[in-house]
Design a protein around this motif. Structure first.
Motif, PDB file in Angstrom:
ATOM      1  N   ASP A 254     -12.341  21.667 -23.105  1.00  0.00           N
ATOM      2  CA  ASP A 254     -11.861  20.522 -23.888  1.00  0.00           C
ATOM      3  C   ASP A 254     -12.373  19.206 -23.287  1.00  0.00           C
ATOM      4  O   ASP A 254     -12.796  18.297 -24.008  1.00  0.00           O
ATOM      5  N   VAL A 255     -12.315  19.118 -21.961  1.00  0.00           N
ATOM      6  CA  VAL A 255     -12.789  17.906 -21.284  1.00  0.00           C
ATOM      7  C   VAL A 255     -14.291  17.724 -21.510  1.00  0.00           C
ATOM      8  O   VAL A 255     -14.761  16.636 -21.881  1.00  0.00           O
ATOM      9  N   VAL A 256     -15.042  18.782 -21.291  1.00  0.00           N
ATOM     10  CA  VAL A 256     -16.503  18.715 -21.411  1.00  0.00           C
ATOM     11  C   VAL A 256     -16.906  18.379 -22.839  1.00  0.00           C
ATOM     12  O   VAL A 256     -17.801  17.549 -23.076  1.00  0.00           O
ATOM     13  N   SER A 257     -16.258  19.011 -23.803  1.00  0.00           N
ATOM     14  CA  SER A 257     -16.616  18.746 -25.208  1.00  0.00           C
ATOM     15  C   SER A 257     -16.291  17.313 -25.605  1.00  0.00           C
ATOM     16  O   SER A 257     -16.996  16.716 -26.431  1.00  0.00           O
ATOM     17  N   ALA A 258     -15.231  16.748 -25.015  1.00  0.00           N
ATOM     18  CA  ALA A 258     -14.881  15.352 -25.303  1.00  0.00           C
ATOM     19  C   ALA A 258     -15.962  14.403 -24.790  1.00  0.00           C
ATOM     20  O   ALA A 258     -16.286  13.402 -25.447  1.00  0.00           O
ATOM     21  N   VAL A 259     -16.538  14.713 -23.628  1.00  0.00           N
ATOM     22  CA  VAL A 259     -17.647  13.897 -23.107  1.00  0.00           C
ATOM     23  C   VAL A 259     -18.848  13.987 -24.051  1.00  0.00           C
ATOM     24  O   VAL A 259     -19.472  12.972 -24.386  1.00  0.00           O
ATOM     25  N   SER A 260     -19.165  15.201 -24.513  1.00  0.00           N
ATOM     26  CA  SER A 260     -20.286  15.366 -25.445  1.00  0.00           C
ATOM     27  C   SER A 260     -20.007  14.653 -26.765  1.00  0.00           C
ATOM     28  O   SER A 260     -20.902  14.052 -27.363  1.00  0.00           O
ATOM     29  N   PHE A 261     -18.766  14.740 -27.237  1.00  0.00           N
ATOM     30  CA  PHE A 261     -18.355  14.031 -28.454  1.00  0.00           C
ATOM     31  C   PHE A 261     -18.675  12.543 -28.330  1.00  0.00           C
ATOM     32  O   PHE A 261     -19.224  11.930 -29.261  1.00  0.00           O
ATOM     33  N   GLU A 262     -18.352  11.961 -27.199  1.00  0.00           N
ATOM     34  CA  GLU A 262     -18.624  10.545 -26.978  1.00  0.00           C
ATOM     35  C   GLU A 262     -20.127  10.273 -26.962  1.00  0.00           C
ATOM     36  O   GLU A 262     -20.613   9.346 -27.618  1.00  0.00           O
ATOM     37  N   GLU A 386     -23.305  25.578 -25.740  1.00  0.00           N
ATOM     38  CA  GLU A 386     -24.776  25.519 -25.759  1.00  0.00           C
ATOM     39  C   GLU A 386     -25.284  24.767 -26.980  1.00  0.00           C
ATOM     40  O   GLU A 386     -26.280  24.030 -26.904  1.00  0.00           O
ATOM     41  N   ARG A 387     -24.585  24.891 -28.115  1.00  0.00           N
ATOM     42  CA  ARG A 387     -24.993  24.163 -29.323  1.00  0.00           C
ATOM     43  C   ARG A 387     -24.858  22.654 -29.122  1.00  0.00           C
ATOM     44  O   ARG A 387     -25.666  21.869 -29.632  1.00  0.00           O
ATOM     45  N   ARG A 391     -27.864  19.733 -29.143  1.00  0.00           N
ATOM     46  CA  ARG A 391     -27.807  18.476 -29.907  1.00  0.00           C
ATOM     47  C   ARG A 391     -28.001  17.267 -28.995  1.00  0.00           C
ATOM     48  O   ARG A 391     -28.658  16.288 -29.369  1.00  0.00           O
ATOM     49  N   LEU A 392     -27.414  17.315 -27.808  1.00  0.00           N
ATOM     50  CA  LEU A 392     -27.572  16.204 -26.869  1.00  0.00           C
ATOM     51  C   LEU A 392     -29.036  15.978 -26.503  1.00  0.00           C
ATOM     52  O   LEU A 392     -29.479  14.839 -26.300  1.00  0.00           O
ATOM     53  N   LEU A 393     -29.806  17.062 -26.421  1.00  0.00           N
ATOM     54  CA  LEU A 393     -31.196  16.971 -25.973  1.00  0.00           C
ATOM     55  C   LEU A 393     -32.179  16.731 -27.110  1.00  0.00           C
ATOM     56  O   LEU A 393     -33.355  16.445 -26.864  1.00  0.00           O
ATOM     57  N   SER A 394     -31.702  16.884 -28.344  1.00  0.00           N
ATOM     58  CA  SER A 394     -32.588  16.767 -29.509  1.00  0.00           C
ATOM     59  C   SER A 394     -32.410  15.394 -30.132  1.00  0.00           C
ATOM     60  O   SER A 394     -31.385  15.110 -30.761  1.00  0.00           O
ATOM     61  N   THR A 395     -33.404  14.552 -29.962  1.00  0.00           N
ATOM     62  CA  THR A 395     -33.260  13.148 -30.359  1.00  0.00           C
ATOM     63  C   THR A 395     -32.996  12.988 -31.856  1.00  0.00           C
ATOM     64  O   THR A 395     -32.363  12.028 -32.291  1.00  0.00           O
ATOM     65  N   GLN A 396     -33.463  13.950 -32.687  1.00  0.00           N
ATOM     66  CA  GLN A 396     -33.223  13.859 -34.123  1.00  0.00           C
ATOM     67  C   GLN A 396     -31.747  14.016 -34.468  1.00  0.00           C
ATOM     68  O   GLN A 396     -31.299  13.599 -35.540  1.00  0.00           O
ATOM     69  N   TYR A 397     -30.974  14.629 -33.569  1.00  0.00           N
ATOM     70  CA  TYR A 397     -29.536  14.768 -33.780  1.00  0.00           C
ATOM     71  C   TYR A 397     -28.743  13.733 -32.985  1.00  0.00           C
ATOM     72  O   TYR A 397     -27.722  13.228 -33.439  1.00  0.00           O
ATOM     73  N   SER A 398     -29.194  13.460 -31.775  1.00  0.00           N
ATOM     74  CA  SER A 398     -28.393  12.633 -30.861  1.00  0.00           C
ATOM     75  C   SER A 398     -28.706  11.138 -30.957  1.00  0.00           C
ATOM     76  O   SER A 398     -27.879  10.309 -30.588  1.00  0.00           O
ATOM     77  N   GLU A 399     -29.947  10.825 -31.419  1.00  0.00           N
ATOM     78  CA  GLU A 399     -30.445   9.451 -31.398  1.00  0.00           C
ATOM     79  C   GLU A 399     -30.467   8.883 -29.970  1.00  0.00           C
ATOM     80  O   GLU A 399     -30.440   7.671 -29.761  1.00  0.00           O
ATOM     81  N   ILE A 470     -22.684  27.265 -18.053  1.00  0.00           N
ATOM     82  CA  ILE A 470     -23.048  26.592 -19.305  1.00  0.00           C
ATOM     83  C   ILE A 470     -22.245  25.314 -19.476  1.00  0.00           C
ATOM     84  O   ILE A 470     -22.790  24.259 -19.833  1.00  0.00           O
ATOM     85  N   LEU A 471     -20.954  25.381 -19.215  1.00  0.00           N
ATOM     86  CA  LEU A 471     -20.120  24.176 -19.310  1.00  0.00           C
ATOM     87  C   LEU A 471     -20.572  23.124 -18.299  1.00  0.00           C
ATOM     88  O   LEU A 471     -20.539  21.921 -18.584  1.00  0.00           O
ATOM     89  N   GLY A 472     -20.997  23.571 -17.122  1.00  0.00           N
ATOM     90  CA  GLY A 472     -21.519  22.637 -16.124  1.00  0.00           C
ATOM     91  C   GLY A 472     -22.757  21.922 -16.623  1.00  0.00           C
ATOM     92  O   GLY A 472     -22.920  20.707 -16.437  1.00  0.00           O
ATOM     93  N   ILE A 473     -23.649  22.666 -17.271  1.00  0.00           N
ATOM     94  CA  ILE A 473     -24.861  22.057 -17.826  1.00  0.00           C
ATOM     95  C   ILE A 473     -24.494  21.074 -18.934  1.00  0.00           C
ATOM     96  O   ILE A 473     -25.044  19.970 -19.021  1.00  0.00           O
ATOM     97  N   GLU A 474     -23.542  21.460 -19.783  1.00  0.00           N
ATOM     98  CA  GLU A 474     -23.132  20.548 -20.852  1.00  0.00           C
ATOM     99  C   GLU A 474     -22.551  19.252 -20.289  1.00  0.00           C
ATOM    100  O   GLU A 474     -22.876  18.148 -20.754  1.00  0.00           O
ATOM    101  N   LEU A 475     -21.694  19.369 -19.294  1.00  0.00           N
ATOM    102  CA  LEU A 475     -21.083  18.170 -18.716  1.00  0.00           C
ATOM    103  C   LEU A 475     -22.137  17.282 -18.054  1.00  0.00           C
ATOM    104  O   LEU A 475     -22.083  16.054 -18.169  1.00  0.00           O
ATOM    105  N   MET A 476     -23.089  17.890 -17.392  1.00  0.00           N
ATOM    106  CA  MET A 476     -24.178  17.135 -16.776  1.00  0.00           C
ATOM    107  C   MET A 476     -24.959  16.363 -17.846  1.00  0.00           C
ATOM    108  O   MET A 476     -25.262  15.178 -17.674  1.00  0.00           O
ATOM    109  N   CYS A 477     -25.248  17.024 -18.965  1.00  0.00           N
ATOM    110  CA  CYS A 477     -25.987  16.371 -20.044  1.00  0.00           C
ATOM    111  C   CYS A 477     -25.128  15.318 -20.743  1.00  0.00           C
ATOM    112  O   CYS A 477     -25.624  14.239 -21.109  1.00  0.00           O
ATOM    113  N   GLY A 478     -23.842  15.630 -20.938  1.00  0.00           N
ATOM    114  CA  GLY A 478     -22.954  14.674 -21.595  1.00  0.00           C
ATOM    115  C   GLY A 478     -22.830  13.384 -20.814  1.00  0.00           C
ATOM    116  O   GLY A 478     -22.851  12.282 -21.394  1.00  0.00           O
TER     117      GLY A 478
END
Length: 544
Positions: A254-262, A386-387, A391-399, A470-478
């Motif tokens: 939940d915490v990690v996804s909230a960072v990605s949401f932002e 992972e999805r 999105r975080l890494l794909s500029t067409q989705y993340s801008e 995987i969650l660690g990678i997401e949080l790092m990217c977020g």
């Protein structure tokens, strides 16, 4: 020159701040571990909780057996002695085991049977099981036997207690257990001075390990060898550790996804609490509650609330996906806690009725099914994580800049960590295939349907490790994504998590070796740092 000096001073302040946060994180982790290890856990007729089991197995809390349980075990043992003197036909006491149950055992051979059972069943293969898992199995053996339905002597159970409290950890091969018997046999070998065990970091033969701990080998009376190796304790013990780690994963997600949401400029309308009112699954409502607390007072969320009409499902469906996984977790937790406090020996001794019953309580179907279900649940947490990474890494989705790095032609940024996450997700899909349906006959057909619960537990552990990574990678990217939205700030709680991450993993301005960063992120999640930090700010996150 003055401008350069200001930048230099600002960087120094930032480094100093990150070091202070890292020091606080370490202190918090140590404090939590001390709290979990200081209190003695009493093994009694009351229920043993998952938290108590973990405090013993992972954090080395000592244990004692209650006086009530000691008295019950004594009465139960007296009944076994009477069965022997009366030459009553009792499975595993006056008969052989498995398909040998048709063979009567002479009184003077019964004790030999008990030792032979342990030796012959200690047939595991492969690398050693982790020490905390072996310790957890020992605790579950003690709990199971102390309920008084086994007829084992108090002396034998207290010998197990001594192994746990002295951290004499038998060497237990990881592979080969269909659901019971084998792990416990390798543990029981050490009690009789055989096998191998770790003591103070050294692998020793069983007798030497006991001697260095101030102990001596024990002798086994009728039924004791059978009771030591029977029951669903190995899958249940590993399952309990898995549930504990899964709770941490669900909160962390939940915490990690909230960072990605932002970082992805999500619209928070999809997290309106009314959503949960009209789809009132407990997990959905719990996730909505967590997300709204996490995003409260965010400048980013407020600025971008109308940025899109709706987000992609990996963002918009966080409450529904994480919520379903929470509901699964709560079901599995209930199953494990029931099994932890059940009598799963065979035969069962009912001393108040002067009776013994040969049954199948040692069959682990409930646990095996539940663990397979939890494996699916955590794989879904990894899938949707992972999805979001993608999105975080794909500029067409993340801008955001491609692969979250400036000058992406020269730098690959976080391109390859997404490859890693995708590979781990793929592995999880294979591990999510159920073990319980793959029953195979053993013991010459006497045990013609087995649960394969230990296999279910072991593959679940692999999924847990992969999902933490995987969650660690997401949080790092977020967190890297948040860097590109400055000077806007996230919520105070998520900014605290951002600062925590940055105290371990610096911002990626140009390519560097990343495996150390990935490992740091994994350890932060595995050691509960993220959850401990956020709950120190917001109070308990809920899981339903």
């Amino acid at each position: 020159m003055i401008k350069i000096l200001k930048i230099f001073m600002k960087k120094r302040e930032k480094v100093a701040e990150s070091q202070i946060i890292k020091f606080k994180n370490i202190k918090l982790d140590i404090k939590v571990r001390i709290m979990k290890a200081t209190e003695t856990v009493i093994i009694s007729q009351e229920e043993l909780s998952i938290d108590e089991l973990v405090s013993i197995a992972r954090f080395d809390a000592p244990i004692v057996i209650s006086n009530e349980s000691k008295n019950i075990m004594k009465h139960s043992r007296d009944l076994i002695d009477s069965f022997v003197s009366e030459k009553k036909i009792v499975y595993g006491v006056t008969t052989g085991v498995g398909d040998n149950s048709k063979t009567k055992i002479k009184t003077d051979e019964s004790k030999d049977l008990q030792k032979n059972l342990i030796r012959s069943h200690a047939s595991g293969v492969g690398n050693p099981l982790e020490k905390e898992l072996v310790k957890a199995v020992m605790v579950m053996m003690i709990k199971n036997l102390s309920l008084g339905y086994s007829g084992i002597s108090l002396t034998t159970v207290e010998a197990l207690v001594n192994l746990v409290n002295l951290n004499i950890i038998p060497k237990v091969p990881r592979e080969g257990s269909p659901g019971y018997l084998i792990y416990q046999s390798h543990i029981a070998l050490v009690l009789i001075g055989e096998g191998e065990a770790y003591f103070q970091g050294e692998l020793l033969d069983g007798e030497t390990a006991l001697k260095k701990g101030g102990l001596s080998p024990i002798s086994l009376d009728e039924k004791e060898g059978l009771s030591l190796i029977n029951g669903s304790v190995d899958m249940t013990a590993i399952g309990a550790i898995a549930v504990y780690d899964a709770i941490n994963i669900l909160k962390t997600s939940d915490v990690v996804s909230a960072v990605s949401f932002e970082a992805l400029k999500g619209t928070y309308y999809a997290f309106d609490n009314r959503i949960g009112d009209v789809k009132p699954h407990k997990g959905v409502k719990a996730t909505l509650s967590n997300l709204n607390k996490l995003l409260s007072d965010s400048e980013i969320a407020e600025k971008y609330k109308d940025f899109r009409t709706q987000d992609a499902l990996s963002i918009r469906a966080i409450p529904q996906v994480h919520g379903a996984c929470k509901d699964t977790l709560n079901y599995v937790k209930q199953v494990i806690e029931i099994e932890m406090n059940s009598a799963t020996d065979n035969p069962l001794i009912f001393f108040t009725d002067s009776d013994s019953i040969s049954s199948a309580n040692c069959h682990g179907e409930s646990v095996a099914m539940a663990l397979d279900f939890l494996a699916i649940s955590l794989s879904e947490i990894a899938n949707i994580s992972e999805r979001r990474i993608f999105r975080l890494l794909s500029t067409q989705y993340s801008e955001l800049p491609p692969f979250l790095v400036e000058d992406s032609g020269v730098n690959s940024g976080y391109m390859i960590p997404q490859y890693v996450a995708a590979t781990l997700v793929s592995d999880n899909k294979r591990y999510s295939q159920p073990s319980v349906v793959d029953s195979i006959p053993t013991a010459a057909g006497q045990e013609d349907h087995i649960s394969m619960g230990t296999s279910a537990a072991l593959k679940l552990l692999k999924i847990i490790i992969n999902t933490q990574r995987i969650l660690g990678i997401e949080l790092m990217c977020g967190c890297q994504g948040l860097d590109f939205l400055r000077p806007l700030r996230s919520s105070s709680s998520l900014e605290f998590i951002y600062a925590t991450v940055r105290s371990y993993v610096p911002q990626l301005s140009e390519d560097r070796i990343l495996y150390n960063d990935i490992e740091e992120m994994e350890m932060m999640i595995k050691k509960e740092t993220i959850v401990n930090q956020i709950e120190s700010k917001l109070g308990q996150l809920v899981i339903g």
